[in-house]
Design a protein around this motif. Structure first.
Motif, PDB file in Angstrom:
ATOM      1  N   LYS A 108      -5.522  11.219   1.979  1.00 21.54           N
ATOM      2  CA  LYS A 108      -6.466  10.239   2.019  1.00 21.54           C
ATOM      3  C   LYS A 108      -6.603   9.297   1.038  1.00 21.54           C
ATOM      4  CE  LYS A 108      -9.929  13.365   4.610  1.00 21.54           C
ATOM      5  NZ  LYS A 108     -11.131  13.909   4.446  1.00 21.54           N
ATOM      6  N   GLY A 109      -5.541   9.287   0.092  1.00 23.26           N
ATOM      7  CA  GLY A 109      -5.555   8.421  -0.873  1.00 23.26           C
ATOM      8  C   GLY A 109      -4.456   7.559  -0.820  1.00 23.26           C
ATOM      9  N   SER A 110      -4.801   6.174  -1.561  1.00 24.38           N
ATOM     10  CA  SER A 110      -3.619   5.214  -1.527  1.00 24.38           C
ATOM     11  C   SER A 110      -3.979   4.332  -2.622  1.00 24.38           C
ATOM     12  CB  SER A 110      -3.509   4.401  -0.111  1.00 24.38           C
ATOM     13  OG  SER A 110      -4.699   3.908   0.046  1.00 24.38           O
ATOM     14  N   VAL A 111      -2.777   3.598  -3.163  1.00 21.24           N
ATOM     15  CA  VAL A 111      -2.796   2.573  -3.977  1.00 21.24           C
ATOM     16  C   VAL A 111      -2.609   1.170  -3.702  1.00 21.24           C
ATOM     17  CG1 VAL A 111      -1.726   1.771  -6.141  1.00 21.24           C
ATOM     18  CG2 VAL A 111      -2.027   4.545  -5.933  1.00 21.24           C
ATOM     19  N   THR A 170       0.773  -1.252  -0.069  1.00 21.04           N
ATOM     20  CA  THR A 170      -0.084  -0.079   0.013  1.00 21.04           C
ATOM     21  C   THR A 170       0.955   1.143   0.151  1.00 21.04           C
ATOM     22  OG1 THR A 170      -1.825  -1.355   1.046  1.00 21.04           O
ATOM     23  CG2 THR A 170      -1.817   1.161   1.172  1.00 21.04           C
ATOM     24  N   ARG A 171       0.475   2.227  -1.129  1.00 22.53           N
ATOM     25  CA  ARG A 171       1.466   3.517  -1.060  1.00 22.53           C
ATOM     26  C   ARG A 171       0.599   4.654  -1.234  1.00 22.53           C
ATOM     27  NH1 ARG A 171       6.502   5.143  -2.505  1.00 22.53           N
ATOM     28  NH2 ARG A 171       6.690   6.958  -3.593  1.00 22.53           N
ATOM     29  N   PRO A 172       0.699   5.647  -0.126  1.00 21.73           N
ATOM     30  CA  PRO A 172      -0.123   6.776  -0.466  1.00 21.73           C
ATOM     31  C   PRO A 172      -0.144   7.329  -1.716  1.00 21.73           C
ATOM     32  CG  PRO A 172       1.558   7.031   1.481  1.00 21.73           C
ATOM     33  CD  PRO A 172       1.960   5.764   0.722  1.00 21.73           C
ATOM     34  N   TRP A 173      -1.188   8.298  -1.962  1.00 18.57           N
ATOM     35  CA  TRP A 173      -1.320   8.576  -3.180  1.00 18.57           C
ATOM     36  C   TRP A 173      -2.045   9.855  -3.440  1.00 18.57           C
ATOM     37  CZ3 TRP A 173      -5.753   8.506  -7.060  1.00 18.57           C
ATOM     38  CH2 TRP A 173      -5.460   8.765  -8.467  1.00 18.57           C
ATOM     39  N   ALA A 223      -5.834  -5.083  -7.229  1.00 23.14           N
ATOM     40  CA  ALA A 223      -5.148  -3.986  -7.397  1.00 23.14           C
ATOM     41  C   ALA A 223      -6.208  -2.618  -7.457  1.00 23.14           C
ATOM     42  CB  ALA A 223      -4.194  -3.738  -8.590  1.00 23.14           C
ATOM     43  N   GLY A 224      -5.724  -1.544  -6.672  1.00 22.88           N
ATOM     44  CA  GLY A 224      -6.910  -0.417  -6.811  1.00 22.88           C
ATOM     45  C   GLY A 224      -6.267   0.709  -6.164  1.00 22.88           C
ATOM     46  N   ILE A 225      -7.476   1.584  -5.924  1.00 20.44           N
ATOM     47  CA  ILE A 225      -7.178   2.954  -5.599  1.00 20.44           C
ATOM     48  C   ILE A 225      -8.204   3.360  -4.452  1.00 20.44           C
ATOM     49  CG2 ILE A 225      -7.401   5.378  -5.984  1.00 20.44           C
ATOM     50  CD1 ILE A 225      -6.377   4.586  -9.055  1.00 20.44           C
ATOM     51  N   VAL A 226      -7.778   3.739  -3.227  1.00 16.90           N
ATOM     52  CA  VAL A 226      -8.698   4.133  -2.363  1.00 16.90           C
ATOM     53  C   VAL A 226      -8.716   5.643  -2.163  1.00 16.90           C
ATOM     54  CG1 VAL A 226      -9.137   3.825   0.338  1.00 16.90           C
ATOM     55  CG2 VAL A 226      -8.400   2.091  -0.948  1.00 16.90           C
ATOM     56  N   LEU A 227      -9.692   6.400  -2.075  1.00 14.61           N
ATOM     57  CA  LEU A 227      -9.958   7.702  -1.971  1.00 14.61           C
ATOM     58  C   LEU A 227     -10.761   8.077  -0.970  1.00 14.61           C
ATOM     59  CD1 LEU A 227      -9.871   9.001  -5.612  1.00 14.61           C
ATOM     60  CD2 LEU A 227      -7.753   9.177  -4.155  1.00 14.61           C
ATOM     61  N   GLY A 228     -10.364   8.400   0.175  1.00 16.28           N
ATOM     62  CA  GLY A 228     -11.079   8.723   1.355  1.00 16.28           C
ATOM     63  C   GLY A 228     -12.187   7.508   1.955  1.00 16.28           C
ATOM     64  N   LYS A 229     -13.404   7.387   1.556  1.00 18.12           N
ATOM     65  CA  LYS A 229     -14.270   6.523   1.883  1.00 18.12           C
ATOM     66  C   LYS A 229     -14.607   5.687   0.757  1.00 18.12           C
ATOM     67  CE  LYS A 229     -16.182   8.776   5.813  1.00 18.12           C
ATOM     68  NZ  LYS A 229     -17.510   8.983   6.585  1.00 18.12           N
ATOM     69  N   THR A 230     -14.000   6.022  -0.513  1.00 21.74           N
ATOM     70  CA  THR A 230     -14.232   5.216  -1.772  1.00 21.74           C
ATOM     71  C   THR A 230     -13.370   4.388  -2.103  1.00 21.74           C
ATOM     72  OG1 THR A 230     -16.070   7.173  -2.382  1.00 21.74           O
ATOM     73  CG2 THR A 230     -15.160   5.624  -3.975  1.00 21.74           C
ATOM     74  N   SER A 231     -13.578   3.287  -2.646  1.00 21.93           N
ATOM     75  CA  SER A 231     -12.540   2.456  -3.207  1.00 21.93           C
ATOM     76  C   SER A 231     -12.816   1.749  -4.525  1.00 21.93           C
ATOM     77  CB  SER A 231     -12.218   1.294  -2.521  1.00 21.93           C
ATOM     78  OG  SER A 231     -12.887   0.516  -2.243  1.00 21.93           O
TER      79      SER A 231
END
Length: 102
Positions: free
Chosen positions: A20-23, A13-16, A55-63
């Protein structure tokens, strides 16, 4: 029930973007040992392996996640009973999941 089950998973997991975002990248290897489907242990399935990833992206409460299951297209029996009912496992499967946490 298989005589042995195991799972080895690696996740990165890496901040993006903003804080509030991560990959996320994840890979799973599952091993299932010998499995018998009747009481006298005559109907058996040899051990097998499964490979899954996502694999994916998480932005705040949305993924938003892309995933794959049974990536080696392993053929095996999910379950069976000695009276004839058998369910073969799903073949290689791809998909995406979008989620919102409230």
């Amino acid at each position: 029930t298989p005589d042995v089950t195991s799972l080895l998973a690696a996740q990165y997991t890496r901040p993006w973007g903003n804080s509030k975002g991560s990959v996320i990248f994840r890979c799973e290897w599952k091993y299932f040992g010998t499995q018998y489907f009747d009481l006298v242990n005559t109907l058996k399935q040899t051990p097998y392996h499964l490979l899954n990833s996502q694999a994916g992206i998480v932005l705040g409460k949305t993924s938003f996640m892309l995933w794959g299951r049974n990536l080696t297209n392993q053929r095996y029996i999910s379950y069976a009973y000695d009276f004839g009912a058998v369910h073969l496992a799903d073949p290689i499967t791809y998909g995406c999941t979008i989620s919102l946490k409230l």
